[in-house]
Design an enzyme around this catalytic site. Structure first.
Site, PDB file in Angstrom:
ATOM      1  N   TYR A  49       0.843  -1.199   0.000  1.00 21.01           N
ATOM      2  CA  TYR A  49       0.000   0.000   0.000  1.00 21.01           C
ATOM      3  C   TYR A  49       0.880   1.253   0.000  1.00 21.01           C
ATOM      4  O   TYR A  49       0.660   2.182  -0.778  1.00 21.01           O
ATOM      5  CB  TYR A  49      -0.947  -0.004   1.210  1.00 21.01           C
TER       6      TYR A  49
ATOM      7  N   GLU B 209     -10.992   4.926   4.668  1.00 17.21           N
ATOM      8  CA  GLU B 209     -10.642   5.859   5.755  1.00 17.21           C
ATOM      9  C   GLU B 209     -11.769   5.946   6.774  1.00 17.21           C
ATOM     10  O   GLU B 209     -11.517   6.033   7.975  1.00 17.21           O
ATOM     11  CB  GLU B 209     -10.302   7.240   5.197  1.00 17.21           C
TER      12      GLU B 209
ATOM     13  N   TRP C 111      -4.988   0.884  10.790  1.00 17.75           N
ATOM     14  CA  TRP C 111      -4.976   0.790   9.335  1.00 17.75           C
ATOM     15  C   TRP C 111      -4.715  -0.647   8.903  1.00 17.75           C
ATOM     16  O   TRP C 111      -5.207  -1.100   7.873  1.00 17.75           O
ATOM     17  CB  TRP C 111      -3.945   1.758   8.763  1.00 17.75           C
TER      18      TRP C 111
END
Length: 178
Positions: free
Chosen positions: A17, A39, A47
């Site tokens: 990522y 998000e 995350w």
């Protein structure tokens, strides 16, 4: 200050990522919508949890196609709340569905979500947050700032000496030269 650049190298989820997506400009509405939704799902969580559940979230939300997600009703909400592969937070799920409809309205007016983003004058983080809170739901400061950094609209995604930042700088120079 801690940097994502320090966590990501070699990590099976963070690494790809960080190296291929974080901070890179996006123009595809489904990709932009997915990033905003991720998000939102991350709020209050790590995350890493979101990245691990990303493929399941993508499948559960029909590839984050706003035109499909905006039509979800109670049956889809129930399906999503029963799906152990995703983050099953009712408020977040409802926000994603509501935001799909709001994104479609923006797209009808501006041509696309990307065009709406591009039409906004350069502004501070605080102004972006205010605009997003007025336009979408479940978009607090952290969600908005991370979303905008993740798509390259706000600086700060990478350390200045990060190899990915150096690559992004080169891409920006190439785009400016065209």
């Amino acid at each position: 200050m801690s940097w994502y650049c320090d966590v990501a190298p070699g990590h099976p989820y963070h690494g790809p990522y960080h190296d291929r997506e974080y901070g890179f400009p996006l123009s595809d509405d489904a990709a932009l919508f997915e990033r905003l939704c991720l998000e939102i799902f991350q709020a209050g969580l790590s995350w890493l949890i979101v990245l691990k559940k990303r493929e399941s979230l993508r499948a559960a939300f029909d590839g984050f196609r706003p035109d499909v997600v905006a039509r979800y009703g109670e049956a889809e909400v129930a399906r999503l709340l029963a799906d152990a592969g995703i983050i099953r937070n009712r408020r977040k799920i409802l926000a994603v569905i509501e935001n799909a409809g709001r994104l479609l309205a923006l797209s009808a007016q501006y041509g696309s979500f990307a065009a709406w983003l591009a039409a906004q004058p350069a502004q501070s983080k605080e102004a972006w947050v205010k605009l997003f809170k007025k336009t979408f739901t479940f978009t607090g400061g952290e969600v908005v700032n991370e979303f905008l950094m993740s798509i390259g609209l706000l600086p700060g995604a990478h350390r200045p000496d990060c190899p990915v930042q150096l690559r992004l700088d080169t891409l920006a120079r190439e785009r400016a030269a065209k």
